[in-house]
Design an enzyme around this catalytic site. Structure first.
Site, PDB file in Angstrom:
ATOM      1  N   ILE A 198       0.831  -1.200   0.000  1.00 44.78           N
ATOM      2  CA  ILE A 198       0.000   0.000   0.000  1.00 44.78           C
ATOM      3  C   ILE A 198       0.861   1.243   0.000  1.00 44.78           C
ATOM      4  O   ILE A 198       0.655   2.169  -0.787  1.00 44.78           O
ATOM      5  CB  ILE A 198      -0.958   0.005   1.215  1.00 44.78           C
ATOM      6  N   VAL A 219       3.537  -0.742   4.559  1.00 44.52           N
ATOM      7  CA  VAL A 219       2.211  -1.229   4.934  1.00 44.52           C
ATOM      8  C   VAL A 219       1.648  -2.014   3.756  1.00 44.52           C
ATOM      9  O   VAL A 219       1.615  -1.508   2.625  1.00 44.52           O
ATOM     10  CB  VAL A 219       1.265  -0.069   5.301  1.00 44.52           C
ATOM     11  N   LYS A 267       1.657  -3.920   8.862  1.00 45.62           N
ATOM     12  CA  LYS A 267       2.787  -2.990   8.889  1.00 45.62           C
ATOM     13  C   LYS A 267       4.047  -3.786   9.190  1.00 45.62           C
ATOM     14  O   LYS A 267       4.134  -4.462  10.222  1.00 45.62           O
ATOM     15  CB  LYS A 267       2.571  -1.914   9.952  1.00 45.62           C
ATOM     16  N   ASP A 317       1.916  11.177  16.781  1.00 46.59           N
ATOM     17  CA  ASP A 317       2.138  11.648  15.410  1.00 46.59           C
ATOM     18  C   ASP A 317       0.793  11.908  14.725  1.00 46.59           C
ATOM     19  O   ASP A 317       0.552  11.457  13.608  1.00 46.59           O
ATOM     20  CB  ASP A 317       2.948  10.609  14.626  1.00 46.59           C
TER      21      ASP A 317
END
Length: 286
Positions: A32, A40, A55, A148
């Site tokens: 992805i 990912v 991931k 984040d």
């Protein structure tokens, strides 16, 4: 998962497993996106037969980082978080030298992609902001800090729901040398910047409601709303005020309609028994 972002070329695909490789019970179907530390993948859970997002860390990272990654993934999987605005984490493990976390697969686009269209309605902006703060406040209550928060780490699903993703970077207090206060500051600042980007992406002629603008202006580590929870509570109060105003206006409209309708019937000429015969009211009275 809707993560169609610009690929970070600092990481080579040669550091990651190949498509159709398996990691334990999961088959990698599609890359992805790449990140600075891994990638990912769209994957297939070969036991449950469902799509998942996987991931994977680069095997070239230091052992401490890989250990922390697995520990945090396992922690989230054990918590089994059930919240519509937080990505589900199913498992974490190590296979063939690769450390990975298996997550819920989400159909949609990143909030970053959505905001680039610059066509957000004012009401939709309020919904987005409320969803993000509610989800993050929930995480903080159970000791999970993101670290984040930004539009590229929020997915807008095809059904319109917003989901915070990518807790694999700085998942919780397990991150070395960071305490609660520091993580609170990082998350409130990220939330503030994300809200600003949402409001800057309003469609032409759409205005920011004054009450909401005031709350946003007072958000930040050194301002009135210093934590995500405080911000969320302020937004909930603001939402309650809007609801009360709406109900008040609706009540006035309903009262006005009743007065008008009542006046209309009051001024009507009474019907004779012959005229009433055959009407519903006549049948009931009889």
């Amino acid at each position: 998962m809707g993560l169609e972002e610009k690929i970070d070329l600092r990481l080579s695909t040669e550091e990651l497993p190949r498509i159709e490789d398996t990691l334990d019970n999961y088959t990698l179907k599609k890359l992805i996106t790449l990140t600075t530390r891994g990638g990912v993948f769209l994957g297939q859970d070969n036991v449950l037969g469902r799509k998942v997002a996987i991931k994977v860390l680069s095997p070239n990272l230091d052992d401490e980082r890989k250990k922390q990654f697995i520990e945090e993934g396992e922690r989230l999987a054990k918590l089994d978080i059930k919240h519509p605005g937080v990505v589900g984490v199913y498992a974490a493990g190590e296979e063939k030298g690769y450390n990975y976390i298996v997550m819920e697969y989400l159909e949609g686009q990143t909030l970053k992609e959505r905001l680039l269209k610059n066509n957000i309605k004012s009401r939709r902006a309020r919904e987005m902001i409320a969803s993000i703060t509610d989800s993050l406040s929930f995480c903080h209550e159970i000791g999970i800090y993101h670290g984040d928060i930004k539009p590229s780490n929020v997915i807008e699903k095809n059904d319109g729901g917003l989901v915070i993703i990518d807790f694999g970077s700085r998942l919780s207090l397990g991150e070395i040398s960071r305490n609660v206060q520091e993580m609170e500051k990082i998350d409130i600042e990220g939330t503030y910047q994300t809200i600003k980007e949402i409001l800057e992406s309003l469609a032409p002629n759409e205005k920011i409601p004054g009450g909401l603008e005031k709350i946003v202006h007072e958000t930040g580590p050194d301002r009135k709303y210093k934590t995500v929870r405080e911000l969320d509570e302020a937004l909930q109060q603001y939402k309650g005020i809007l609801r009360r105003k709406f109900l008040g206006i609706a009540g006035l409209v309903a009262a006005s309609v009743c007065v008008c309708v009542g006046g209309y019937f009051y001024n009507q000429k009474p019907r004779t028994p012959e005229e009433n015969r055959g009407s519903l009211q006549y049948i009931i009275d009889e």
